[in-house]
Structure formats: structure tokens, C-alpha cells
Design an enzyme around this catalytic site. Structure first.
Site, PDB file in Angstrom:
ATOM      1  N   GLN A   8       7.771  -5.296  -4.221  1.00  0.00           N
ATOM      2  CA  GLN A   8       6.880  -5.071  -5.353  1.00  0.00           C
ATOM      3  C   GLN A   8       7.469  -4.026  -6.284  1.00  0.00           C
ATOM      4  O   GLN A   8       7.782  -2.908  -5.870  1.00  0.00           O
ATOM      5  CB  GLN A   8       5.480  -4.619  -4.924  1.00  0.00           C
ATOM      6  CG  GLN A   8       4.552  -4.567  -6.133  1.00  0.00           C
ATOM      7  CD  GLN A   8       3.158  -4.073  -5.847  1.00  0.00           C
ATOM      8  OE1 GLN A   8       2.982  -2.891  -5.553  1.00  0.00           O
ATOM      9  NE2 GLN A   8       2.163  -4.951  -5.946  1.00  0.00           N
TER      10      GLN A   8
ATOM     11  N   GLY B 144     -11.336  -6.368   0.083  1.00  0.00           N
ATOM     12  CA  GLY B 144     -12.480  -6.271   0.974  1.00  0.00           C
ATOM     13  C   GLY B 144     -12.514  -7.269   2.113  1.00  0.00           C
ATOM     14  O   GLY B 144     -13.559  -7.435   2.749  1.00  0.00           O
TER      15      GLY B 144
ATOM     16  N   MET C  91       0.855  -1.197   0.000  1.00  0.00           N
ATOM     17  CA  MET C  91       0.000   0.000   0.000  1.00  0.00           C
ATOM     18  C   MET C  91       0.885   1.239   0.000  1.00  0.00           C
ATOM     19  O   MET C  91       1.708   1.414   0.904  1.00  0.00           O
ATOM     20  CB  MET C  91      -0.930  -0.002   1.217  1.00  0.00           C
ATOM     21  CG  MET C  91      -1.968  -1.106   1.199  1.00  0.00           C
ATOM     22  SD  MET C  91      -2.999  -1.163   2.702  1.00  0.00           S
ATOM     23  CE  MET C  91      -1.896  -2.005   3.853  1.00  0.00           C
TER      24      MET C  91
ATOM     25  N   GLY D 209      -5.509  -5.917   2.970  1.00  0.00           N
ATOM     26  CA  GLY D 209      -5.012  -4.576   2.714  1.00  0.00           C
ATOM     27  C   GLY D 209      -5.351  -3.608   3.819  1.00  0.00           C
ATOM     28  O   GLY D 209      -4.726  -3.607   4.874  1.00  0.00           O
TER      29      GLY D 209
ATOM     30  N   CYS E   8      -2.364  -1.624  -9.987  1.00  0.00           N
ATOM     31  CA  CYS E   8      -2.579  -0.251  -9.534  1.00  0.00           C
ATOM     32  C   CYS E   8      -3.193   0.594 -10.655  1.00  0.00           C
ATOM     33  O   CYS E   8      -2.669   0.613 -11.770  1.00  0.00           O
ATOM     34  CB  CYS E   8      -1.264   0.368  -9.081  1.00  0.00           C
ATOM     35  SG  CYS E   8      -1.437   2.061  -8.470  1.00  0.00           S
TER      36      CYS E   8
ATOM     37  N   LYS F  97       0.704  -9.415  -8.996  1.00  0.00           N
ATOM     38  CA  LYS F  97      -0.528  -8.967  -8.351  1.00  0.00           C
ATOM     39  C   LYS F  97      -1.339  -8.198  -9.392  1.00  0.00           C
ATOM     40  O   LYS F  97      -0.848  -7.217  -9.966  1.00  0.00           O
ATOM     41  CB  LYS F  97      -0.239  -8.073  -7.138  1.00  0.00           C
ATOM     42  CG  LYS F  97      -1.502  -7.700  -6.350  1.00  0.00           C
ATOM     43  CD  LYS F  97      -1.160  -6.942  -5.079  1.00  0.00           C
ATOM     44  CE  LYS F  97      -2.404  -6.751  -4.211  1.00  0.00           C
ATOM     45  NZ  LYS F  97      -3.431  -5.913  -4.831  1.00  0.00           N
TER      46      LYS F  97
END
Length: 335
Positions: free
Chosen positions: A69, A212, A16, A232, A99, A138
Site C-alpha cells: 500500500q 466493522g 494498519m 481490520g 486514511c 482503498k
């Protein structure tokens, strides 16, 4: 150094931006020793052309297992950056193909790469041939214009054939025009069933579900259908949620700390000579959610928010914080 052990991926914390920096990762590692952690996305340009790539790549050994990442669209540059990451001792190299931000789109990487599965496959193949670490991707279940399950299947099939070690799938499409990154995390509907179907169709490929997921009960539900769960925002907003992860998912009861014990390790971390050049607020901002969900959490956040930017002695700041916790009388429940 080269960190060669293969990380467990049953439970992981999502990369994040502006959140999963080295200080947050160290903090969360005090709560869970086994969860797989990820860096913020680091672009190949920042690593290869920046004046201080050490600032983006350095980490404490305690943060392992830790995945790096990368964001980029050039197989050559990704390989060069991944080699540097491998030498730093990361546990995994992960490609950001999810992203949706304008910055990422302007560089032709992130979620827009789902429109070019051949290029992503070339990236994976290039890294797989030269890097002795798991190479993972991802991504989303699609992007606007390529959002059918058939599109998703073809994308995954391409990168599987290229040798991807594992995929992490955010169970929403990305809408590349008209929505902010925040809106892209909430407005496109979750379609967990698409991720479950991927696992049915690619039984030999480890598949991690993301999007979620907020509770331990949800972890168990998803693990009936996929190989792992990535958390997340819930990991950031309620980090002590992870206090039961080591025991429940890794059969390790030995390392569980109370919230107060976690605070004490963070105090020591701030005082440590390696981070003396770091402002306490850069660490303390990450622990605001430590008491989420129990009586006194709001007071804890308010007190810390008002004091962590003051030029106070660290020992004095923590003495006041401990006293505030004792006065509120809620830290004793944090076991």
C-alpha cells in the site's frame, strides 16, 4: 524478482499502521496461507527519499500473496515507488485514499484525495500503463462535504474508467476535521448498503467491503453482495479467527495449525538468522491475541506481556511459555 500471480481477494487483512508489519504478516500466514495480506501504508517519500527503503519494503517469501500500500499524491512519484515495489516481488500495488490522519492530510493524500477524483484517476492510469500488477484503490464511501452516494458513484466511475483492477471500500465516510483516526474507525456510521449498491452499479468491477466486520458469519453475509471481505482490527485482536478461512473460502484443509503449532513456528522465526537483529518483543507483541476468546486468554496475554521485554534466552522464554500454557490447560482446545 517479480511476483506475477494474481492474488485471490475473497478474504484479506487490512493495512494498519504500526500493526501489519512483516512480523505480524509472517505470524498470520501461519494461520492462513491464502488470505491476501497488505503492508502498512508506505509513503512515496519514504521509498524514494529515505536512507533505508529496504526496511519498509523487505518481506519474507512466506508472506505472499502480499500487496504494497502506497501513500502519495504525485503520479510520477507513485510510479517510481511502484516500480521498486514490483521489483521487490509484491503481488499488488494499492493506493491509500482512505486514511484520515493529520499526517496524511498535511501531505494531501489519503482520504482527502476523494475530493479530487481526477487526480486519483490519473494516478491509477499512470500505474496501470507501466506496472504489470493489479492496481487497486482503498477508499471510504465519502468525506465530509462529499458524502452523497452520487459523489461516491462519480469517484468510482472515474477510477474504473482509468483502469483500476479492484476497489476496497471502507463503509464509513471520513471526517477530516475534528476526529482522530481511531474515532474515524468508530464514530461515522457504517453504511454497508452504499457498498452493496456500488456492486449493483459496477457489476464488472471487483469490490471488497471493509469496516466493522468481526466474524465468519458476517463474512458469508457480505459475500452475498460483494466480491470479497477485508478484515481490520478483528484480524489483529483475534488472529486465530483466520484458522477456518482457508477451508471455508479456499477449499484447503491441509494447512490448518493448532495454536501451539503456530507458537512453535514463531519461536523458529525469532531464532532464524534473518531476524536475529530483531528484538523478540517486536515479534511477540503481535501474538498477544492468539488465544482470544478461549479460557486462559487473559493469563496468556499477561504472562507474555510481562516476559517478552526481558533479556531472556529465547528458548528459555518459550519453555516457560509452553509450561504456562500446559498449566492453564487450554492449548489442547485450540484446533
Amino acid at each position: 524478482m517479480v511476483h506475477s500471480s494474481i492474488p485471490s481477494y475473497k478474504v484479506s487483512v487490512a493495512p494498519m499502521m504500526d500493526l501489519t508489519d512483516r512480523h505480524f504478516r509472517y505470524f498470520l500466514r501461519q494461520i492462513s496461507k491464502h488470505s491476501l495480506l497488505y503492508t502498512e501504508m508506505v509513503t512515496t517519500g519514504a521509498i524514494l527519499k529515505g536512507k533505508d527503503n529496504h526496511r519498509y519494503l523487505d518481506f519474507s517469501p512466506e508472506e505472499l500473496p502480499l500487496a504494497l500500500q502506497l501513500g502519495g499524491d504525485s503520479p510520477k512519484d507513485l510510479l517510481a515507488a511502484a516500480r521498486i515495489g514490483e521489483n521487490y516481488g509484491y503481488s499488488e500495488i494499492n493506493l491509500n485514499v482512505g486514511c484520515p490522519s493529520d499526517r496524511v492530510q498535511s501531505g494531501s493524500f489519503g482520504a482527502c484525495l476523494m475530493k479530487d477524483p481526477d487526480l486519483v484517476a490519473e494516478m491509477v492510469s499512470t500505474l496501470k500503463s507501466k506496472i504489470n500488477l493489479p492496481i487497486t484503490v482503498k477508499h471510504r464511501i465519502g468525506v465530509n462535504g462529499k458524502e452523497s452516494y452520487n459523489d461516491l458513484y462519480n469517484f468510482v466511475n472515474k477510477i474504473k474508467d482509468a483502469g483500476v483492477s479492484r476497489i476496497i471500500v471502507h463503509a464509513r465516510i471520513a471526517i477530516l476535521e475534528g476526529l482522530s483516526p481511531k474515532e474515524n474507525r468508530t464514530i461515522p456510521p457504517l453504511k454497508y448498503s452504499d457498498v452493496y449498491k456500488l456492486k449493483e452499479d459496477f457489476q464488472d468491477l471487483p469490490i471488497i467491503i471493509n469496516g466493522g466486520i468481526k466474524t465468519i458469519d458476517e463474512y458469508h453475509k457480505h459475500l452475498k453482495y460483494v466480491d470479497g471481505v477485508m478484515i481490520g482490527r478483528a484480524a489483529y485482536d483475534n488472529p486465530y479467527l483466520f484458522s477456518s478461512v482457508d477451508e471455508e473460502f479456499y477449499s484447503d484443509k491441509a494447512n490448518r495449525k493448532s495454536r501451539l503449532e503456530v507458537l512453535e513456528t514463531i519461536k523458529t522465526y525469532i531464532l532464524n538468522s534473518e531476524v536475529l537483529k530483531t528484538k523478540p518483543s517486536q515479534v511477540l507483541r503481535h501474538i498477544l491475541g492468539l488465544y482470544a476468546g478461549i479460557p486462559g486468554a487473559r493469563e496468556f496475554r499477561r504472562f507474555l506481556s510481562e516476559t517478552m521485554f526481558l533479556r531472556a534466552d529465547v528458548n528459555e522464554l518459550f519453555d516457560k511459555l509452553y509450561e504456562k500454557i500446559r498449566n492453564i490447560e487450554y492449548y489442547e482446545t485450540a484446533v
